[in-house]
Design a protein around this motif. Structure first.
Motif, PDB file in Angstrom:
ATOM      1  N   SER A  79       0.829  -1.196   0.000  1.00  0.00           N
ATOM      2  CA  SER A  79       0.000   0.000   0.000  1.00  0.00           C
ATOM      3  C   SER A  79       0.872   1.258   0.000  1.00  0.00           C
ATOM      4  O   SER A  79       0.592   2.213  -0.720  1.00  0.00           O
ATOM      5  CB  SER A  79      -0.924  -0.014   1.213  1.00  0.00           C
ATOM      6  N   ALA A  80       1.928   1.235   0.801  1.00  0.00           N
ATOM      7  CA  ALA A  80       2.838   2.383   0.863  1.00  0.00           C
ATOM      8  C   ALA A  80       3.526   2.597  -0.484  1.00  0.00           C
ATOM      9  O   ALA A  80       3.678   3.740  -0.939  1.00  0.00           O
ATOM     10  CB  ALA A  80       3.874   2.183   1.965  1.00  0.00           C
ATOM     11  N   ALA A  81       3.924   1.520  -1.129  1.00  0.00           N
ATOM     12  CA  ALA A  81       4.571   1.630  -2.438  1.00  0.00           C
ATOM     13  C   ALA A  81       3.608   2.210  -3.459  1.00  0.00           C
ATOM     14  O   ALA A  81       3.981   3.052  -4.279  1.00  0.00           O
ATOM     15  CB  ALA A  81       5.071   0.264  -2.899  1.00  0.00           C
ATOM     16  N   LEU A  82       2.356   1.792  -3.403  1.00  0.00           N
ATOM     17  CA  LEU A  82       1.351   2.304  -4.317  1.00  0.00           C
ATOM     18  C   LEU A  82       1.096   3.789  -4.068  1.00  0.00           C
ATOM     19  O   LEU A  82       1.004   4.586  -5.003  1.00  0.00           O
ATOM     20  CB  LEU A  82       0.050   1.508  -4.182  1.00  0.00           C
ATOM     21  N   ASN A  83       1.002   4.171  -2.786  1.00  0.00           N
ATOM     22  CA  ASN A  83       0.816   5.589  -2.452  1.00  0.00           C
ATOM     23  C   ASN A  83       2.006   6.409  -2.909  1.00  0.00           C
ATOM     24  O   ASN A  83       1.849   7.522  -3.417  1.00  0.00           O
ATOM     25  CB  ASN A  83       0.607   5.760  -0.945  1.00  0.00           C
ATOM     26  N   SER A  84       3.195   5.884  -2.732  1.00  0.00           N
ATOM     27  CA  SER A  84       4.401   6.585  -3.154  1.00  0.00           C
ATOM     28  C   SER A  84       4.403   6.778  -4.663  1.00  0.00           C
ATOM     29  O   SER A  84       4.733   7.851  -5.167  1.00  0.00           O
ATOM     30  CB  SER A  84       5.642   5.793  -2.724  1.00  0.00           C
ATOM     31  N   ALA A  85       4.014   5.728  -5.389  1.00  0.00           N
ATOM     32  CA  ALA A  85       3.955   5.828  -6.844  1.00  0.00           C
ATOM     33  C   ALA A  85       2.917   6.857  -7.267  1.00  0.00           C
ATOM     34  O   ALA A  85       3.134   7.619  -8.196  1.00  0.00           O
ATOM     35  CB  ALA A  85       3.627   4.472  -7.454  1.00  0.00           C
ATOM     36  N   GLU A 123      -5.682   9.144 -10.475  1.00  0.00           N
ATOM     37  CA  GLU A 123      -6.948   8.951  -9.769  1.00  0.00           C
ATOM     38  C   GLU A 123      -7.244   7.465  -9.578  1.00  0.00           C
ATOM     39  O   GLU A 123      -7.643   7.041  -8.489  1.00  0.00           O
ATOM     40  CB  GLU A 123      -8.100   9.628 -10.530  1.00  0.00           C
ATOM     41  N   LEU A 124      -7.027   6.670 -10.609  1.00  0.00           N
ATOM     42  CA  LEU A 124      -7.284   5.234 -10.510  1.00  0.00           C
ATOM     43  C   LEU A 124      -6.333   4.575  -9.514  1.00  0.00           C
ATOM     44  O   LEU A 124      -6.733   3.696  -8.747  1.00  0.00           O
ATOM     45  CB  LEU A 124      -7.167   4.575 -11.883  1.00  0.00           C
ATOM     46  N   ALA A 152      -7.348   2.624  -6.048  1.00  0.00           N
ATOM     47  CA  ALA A 152      -6.874   1.262  -5.765  1.00  0.00           C
ATOM     48  C   ALA A 152      -6.193   1.206  -4.401  1.00  0.00           C
ATOM     49  O   ALA A 152      -6.394   0.266  -3.628  1.00  0.00           O
ATOM     50  CB  ALA A 152      -5.917   0.798  -6.857  1.00  0.00           C
ATOM     51  N   ALA A 153      -5.408   2.240  -4.092  1.00  0.00           N
ATOM     52  CA  ALA A 153      -4.732   2.279  -2.794  1.00  0.00           C
ATOM     53  C   ALA A 153      -5.758   2.408  -1.668  1.00  0.00           C
ATOM     54  O   ALA A 153      -5.642   1.746  -0.633  1.00  0.00           O
ATOM     55  CB  ALA A 153      -3.750   3.444  -2.748  1.00  0.00           C
ATOM     56  N   GLU A 154      -6.751   3.238  -1.879  1.00  0.00           N
ATOM     57  CA  GLU A 154      -7.793   3.427  -0.867  1.00  0.00           C
ATOM     58  C   GLU A 154      -8.587   2.128  -0.670  1.00  0.00           C
ATOM     59  O   GLU A 154      -8.873   1.735   0.467  1.00  0.00           O
ATOM     60  CB  GLU A 154      -8.723   4.557  -1.306  1.00  0.00           C
ATOM     61  N   SER A 180       3.571  -8.501  -5.125  1.00  0.00           N
ATOM     62  CA  SER A 180       4.902  -8.055  -4.727  1.00  0.00           C
ATOM     63  C   SER A 180       5.934  -8.488  -5.761  1.00  0.00           C
ATOM     64  O   SER A 180       6.805  -7.716  -6.145  1.00  0.00           O
ATOM     65  CB  SER A 180       5.255  -8.644  -3.352  1.00  0.00           C
ATOM     66  N   ALA A 181       5.805  -9.716  -6.258  1.00  0.00           N
ATOM     67  CA  ALA A 181       6.719 -10.208  -7.261  1.00  0.00           C
ATOM     68  C   ALA A 181       6.586  -9.419  -8.551  1.00  0.00           C
ATOM     69  O   ALA A 181       7.581  -9.094  -9.214  1.00  0.00           O
ATOM     70  CB  ALA A 181       6.484 -11.698  -7.523  1.00  0.00           C
ATOM     71  N   MET A 182       5.335  -9.060  -8.919  1.00  0.00           N
ATOM     72  CA  MET A 182       5.112  -8.284 -10.127  1.00  0.00           C
ATOM     73  C   MET A 182       5.707  -6.887  -9.987  1.00  0.00           C
ATOM     74  O   MET A 182       6.309  -6.365 -10.924  1.00  0.00           O
ATOM     75  CB  MET A 182       3.623  -8.195 -10.442  1.00  0.00           C
TER      76      MET A 182
END
Length: 178
Positions: free
Chosen positions: A85-91, A140-141, A145-147, A172-174
């Motif tokens: 989730s943190a990685a997605l938010n960072s991205a 936005e998408l 997804a993170a939310e 995680s692997a992806m």
């Protein structure tokens, strides 16, 4: 004349024997038919029982194995979900920062719009019309997804299934490959 009476008696006796033999054959035939009908009835009853047994076997509920996950395993899964989730938010923040920089350098910079009320199809239409950029749509998408992942994690804090652990490790692997 006596001869003809004798012949008549002989013919009559012969006819009587034939009739008696015919009756015996009819009785034997009836007994054979009855035995055949009994064996047919037994075969039908046996077939019906097999069909009934098969139908019952098909309607039984499937049996599933259960998996117990240790407290340590649960904590590890939660940590993995948090890091994903943190990685997605960072991205998402990185994409957002890049877009802000592009918008600032562009002469047609506009204020960031709240896109949370639009469906994905509406966002596609807005990109086609030029109302928003593809980057704004993707941001936005990604935010949604993170939310959604955070909400799902909050709901499932106490239970993590083996399928979810596989999905988390697969994601995680992806991400590692990207």
């Amino acid at each position: 004349m006596i001869e003809s009476i004798g012949n008549s008696i002989t013919d009559y006796a012969k006819q009587e024997r034939e009739l008696l033999a015919s009756r015996e054959n009819s009785v034997k035939s009836a007994e054979t038919s009855q035995a055949s009908a009994s064996s047919d009835a037994a075969a039908i009853a046996n077939s019906e029982q097999q069909i009934s047994d098969t139908a019952q076997a098909k309607t039984r509920a499937p049996q599933y194995d259960t998996v117990e996950i240790s407290e340590e395993g649960m904590n590890m899964a939660k940590q993995q979900a948090n890091s994903d989730s943190a990685a997605l938010n960072s991205a998402t923040k990185t994409d957002s920062t890049e877009e802000t920089e592009k918008a600032a350098s562009s002469s047609s910079s506009t204020a960031t719009k709240d896109l949370s009320s639009y469906s994905e199809d509406e966002l596609d239409d807005m990109v086609d019309e030029g109302t928003i950029s593809q980057l704004e749509k993707n941001t936005e998408l990604a935010r949604r997804a993170a939310e959604e992942a955070t909400d799902k994690q909050d709901e499932d804090n106490s239970v993590v299934t083996s399928d979810e652990m596989i999905n988390v490790s697969g994601q995680s692997a992806m991400e590692d490959e990207e």
